[in-house]
Design an enzyme around this catalytic site. Structure first.
Site, short mmCIF file in Angstrom:
data_model
loop_
_atom_site.label_atom_id
_atom_site.label_comp_id
_atom_site.label_asym_id
_atom_site.label_seq_id
_atom_site.Cartn_x
_atom_site.Cartn_y
_atom_site.Cartn_z
N HIS A 224 0.88 -1.19 0.00
CA HIS A 224 0.00 0.00 0.00
C HIS A 224 0.91 1.23 0.00
O HIS A 224 1.50 1.58 -1.02
CB HIS A 224 -0.93 -0.10 1.22
CG HIS A 224 -2.08 0.87 1.25
ND1 HIS A 224 -2.34 1.79 0.27
CD2 HIS A 224 -3.07 1.04 2.18
CE1 HIS A 224 -3.43 2.48 0.60
NE2 HIS A 224 -3.88 2.05 1.76
N HIS A 263 -1.79 -2.19 -9.59
CA HIS A 263 -2.78 -1.60 -8.68
C HIS A 263 -4.00 -2.50 -8.67
O HIS A 263 -4.36 -3.05 -9.71
CB HIS A 263 -3.16 -0.19 -9.15
CG HIS A 263 -3.81 0.62 -8.08
ND1 HIS A 263 -5.14 0.52 -7.80
CD2 HIS A 263 -3.29 1.53 -7.21
CE1 HIS A 263 -5.42 1.34 -6.80
NE2 HIS A 263 -4.33 1.96 -6.42
N ASP A 316 2.90 5.81 -6.59
CA ASP A 316 4.14 5.76 -5.82
C ASP A 316 5.39 5.71 -6.67
O ASP A 316 6.49 5.88 -6.16
CB ASP A 316 4.13 4.53 -4.90
CG ASP A 316 3.27 4.77 -3.67
OD1 ASP A 316 3.15 5.93 -3.27
OD2 ASP A 316 2.72 3.79 -3.14
N1 CMC Z 1 5.52 -6.23 -10.72
C1 CMC Z 1 5.41 -7.40 -11.43
N2 CMC Z 1 4.27 -8.12 -11.51
C2 CMC Z 1 3.19 -7.63 -10.87
C3 CMC Z 1 3.23 -6.45 -10.16
C4 CMC Z 1 4.44 -5.74 -10.10
N3 CMC Z 1 4.54 -4.60 -9.40
N4 CMC Z 1 2.01 -6.21 -9.62
C5 CMC Z 1 1.22 -7.23 -10.01
N5 CMC Z 1 1.95 -8.10 -10.75
C6 CMC Z 1 1.46 -9.34 -11.35
C7 CMC Z 1 1.39 -10.44 -10.31
O1 CMC Z 1 2.61 -11.15 -10.22
C8 CMC Z 1 0.26 -11.29 -10.85
O2 CMC Z 1 0.74 -12.05 -11.92
P1 CMC Z 1 0.18 -13.52 -12.20
O3 CMC Z 1 -1.30 -13.34 -12.49
O4 CMC Z 1 0.96 -14.00 -13.37
O5 CMC Z 1 0.39 -14.30 -10.94
C9 CMC Z 1 -0.70 -10.26 -11.43
O6 CMC Z 1 0.11 -9.13 -11.73
C10 CMC Z 1 -1.79 -9.84 -10.46
O7 CMC Z 1 -1.20 -9.47 -9.24
P2 CMC Z 1 -2.01 -9.46 -7.86
O8 CMC Z 1 -1.07 -9.36 -6.71
O9 CMC Z 1 -2.99 -10.60 -7.84
O10 CMC Z 1 -2.86 -8.13 -8.00
P3 CMC Z 1 -3.38 -7.27 -6.83
O11 CMC Z 1 -4.47 -6.47 -7.37
O12 CMC Z 1 -3.67 -8.07 -5.63
O13 CMC Z 1 -2.07 -6.38 -6.49
C11 CMC Z 1 -0.66 -4.68 -5.80
C12 CMC Z 1 -2.03 -5.03 -6.40
C13 CMC Z 1 -0.57 -3.15 -5.67
C14 CMC Z 1 -0.52 -5.32 -4.39
C15 CMC Z 1 0.46 -5.21 -6.70
O14 CMC Z 1 0.33 -4.69 -7.99
C16 CMC Z 1 1.85 -4.93 -6.14
O15 CMC Z 1 2.33 -5.69 -5.29
N6 CMC Z 1 2.52 -3.82 -6.62
C17 CMC Z 1 3.79 -3.41 -6.11
C18 CMC Z 1 3.58 -2.62 -4.83
C19 CMC Z 1 3.07 -1.23 -5.11
O16 CMC Z 1 3.55 -0.52 -6.00
N7 CMC Z 1 2.09 -0.79 -4.28
C20 CMC Z 1 1.53 0.54 -4.36
C21 CMC Z 1 0.11 0.53 -4.80
S1 CMC Z 1 -0.42 2.21 -5.27
C22 CMC Z 1 -0.56 3.04 -3.79
C23 CMC Z 1 -1.84 2.76 -3.14
O17 CMC Z 1 -2.87 3.30 -3.64
O18 CMC Z 1 -1.84 2.00 -2.17
#
Ligand code: CMC
Length: 380
Positions: A224, A263, A316
């Site tokens: 987050h 996201h 971010d």
């Molecule tokens: N780098 C590489 N792959 C990614 C990333 C990333 N940053 N984010 C998602 N993926 C891939 C993930 O590996 C998965 O792939 P697969 O389907 O092949 O297993 C797919 O995308 C879906 O990921 P998820 O974790 O199921 O998606 P989510 O909606 O639960 O995750 C997230 C959202 C923000 C936790 C994730 O994108 C992440 O960990 N990002 C990096 C951390 C980050 O930048 N966070 C700040 C968010 S913006 C500020 C806020 O509003 O909080």
């Protein structure tokens, strides 16, 4: 026998609507964000954090007189009690987010309306927390460096005063402007994890201070609010624009995540990123340190194939480089996010109080059933 057939589990509450809101509208497919109906782009380009806070809390843009009175109210509430300064001093070795959480919690002991959950009192408390939280962050930063805290400067706007308390120096107009835009971009964002957590706390008819403490605690994690700090850690490890491509490819091949990308809601570019991208580039050039933006741009290019999977830059991604160029330490980055988000958390709590229902989902039990209790002396 457990009845499991009819249960649909939405892990992480993905795509679940919790309630209705008039706070912000997000269309993740096209990367659109409105606060109270107004485009984030108009607000980032033309408004101020003070005006956006008024908009969020009261639901409409203020007249000039209303904005002046609101701003005067914020300025008048910047100081924090000496007891809170003493508490900050006692816990100054902790992470700034832990100190902010503790400081907000301590402020509840000094707020005259702490137990008043009326909408009017909750908005007044939200204003006080918005005004005082930057003083907690700046006081902590000074104390941990062995320096005296800087008194709030009533002649400066919200963002400018924060930087002045942090560095004991009036910020340049440009730095105060960038900080202001940053606070606007972080002010509200629907049912994100921290706002949801704040709503859960409010739904038990707890109070605003407790809900904001919950929000701060939830924002802290790298999935987050912690991503801006992690983006800069990554950029520091990469060190030169030439290393960016191989670093990112190795990270992705080993199953790692590139921080600042992806996201839960946006499957297009996060509309907030655009404003910080421009500021990151300009500030880097002006400060003679273009390399951070160059590293980030290479990362952006390497990640572009992932756009097909809906993975784009988020708010971010560029934020950390801006903070770094302004001389703000890495471990303070999440706190800046929290300072901007207090009006949004307040509004979410107000909405929860306005039409309250206890938030209490279910979890499906999958463990063993009806085990025989064996007394301790008979266990092997
Ligand atoms: N780098 C590489 N792959 C990614 C990333 C990333 N940053 N984010 C998602 N993926 C891939 C993930 O590996 C998965 O792939 P697969 O389907 O092949 O297993 C797919 O995308 C879906 O990921 P998820 O974790 O199921 O998606 P989510 O909606 O639960 O995750 C997230 C959202 C923000 C936790 C994730 O994108 C992440 O960990 N990002 C990096 C951390 C980050 O930048 N966070 C700040 C968010 S913006 C500020 C806020 O509003 O909080």
């Amino acid at each position: 026998m457990q009845k499991t057939e009819q249960i649909e589990i939405r892990r992480g509450l993905k795509d679940v609507y919790l309630d209705t809101t008039e706070a912000s509208f997000i269309d993740g497919e096209i990367g659109k964000l409105l606060y109270r109906g107004y485009s984030i782009h108009d607000l980032a380009e033309q408004s101020t954090f003070e005006e956006v806070s008024y908009l969020l809390l009261y639901g409409r843009l203020p007249t000039r007189a209303e904005l002046e009175a609101f701003d005067a109210g914020l300025r008048a509430e910047r100081a924090i009690p000496k007891e809170v300064v003493d508490i900050i001093d006692m816990v100054k070795a902790s992470h700034p987010m832990d100190v902010l959480r503790t400081g907000v919690s301590a402020l509840s002991a000094f707020d005259p309306e702490v137990r008043d959950n009326s909408i009017e009192a909750t908005i007044r408390k939200g204003l006080r927390l918005t005004a005082k939280a930057p003083t907690i962050v700046a006081t902590h930063e000074r104390l941990r460096k062995g320096q005296r805290p800087v008194e709030p400067n009533l002649n400066l706007n919200h963002a400018g005063n924060f930087l002045s308390m942090l560095f004991d120096k009036e910020p340049s107009e440009e730095e105060a402007y960038i900080m202001d835009v940053d606070f606007i971009l972080h002010a509200e964002h629907g049912a994100n994890a921290s706002a949801f957590a704040a709503r859960v706390t409010a739904s038990t008819q707890s109070d605003l201070h407790s809900a904001v403490v919950t929000g701060i605690a939830t924002l802290k994690g790298p999935a987050h609010g912690g991503a801006a700090e992690d983006v800069m850690k990554m950029a520091e490890e990469i060190a030169t624009p030439e290393n960016a491509e191989s670093y990112t490819r190795q990270l992705l091949e080993s199953g790692g995540r590139v921080m600042g990308f992806g996201h839960r809601v946006y499957k297009a570019e996060d509309p907030r990123a655009r404003h910080l991208r421009a500021r990151s580039k300009d500030l880097g050039e002006k400060k003679g340190e273009p390399k951070w933006f160059q590293i980030l741009s290479t990362l952006y290019d390497v990640m572009s194939p992932y756009q097909a999977k809906g993975i784009y830059v988020n708010v971010d991604f560029y934020a950390g480089s801006i903070y770094q160029l302004m001389g703000i330490p890495d471990d303070l980055f999440i706190s800046l996010f929290a300072l901007g988000r207090i009006p949004g958390w307040t509004l979410q709590v107000v909405e929860q109080f306005s039409n309250n229902i206890l938030i209490r989902p279910l979890v499906q039990y999958t463990g063993p059933m009806d085990l025989e209790y064996v007394p301790i002396e008979k266990r092997g």
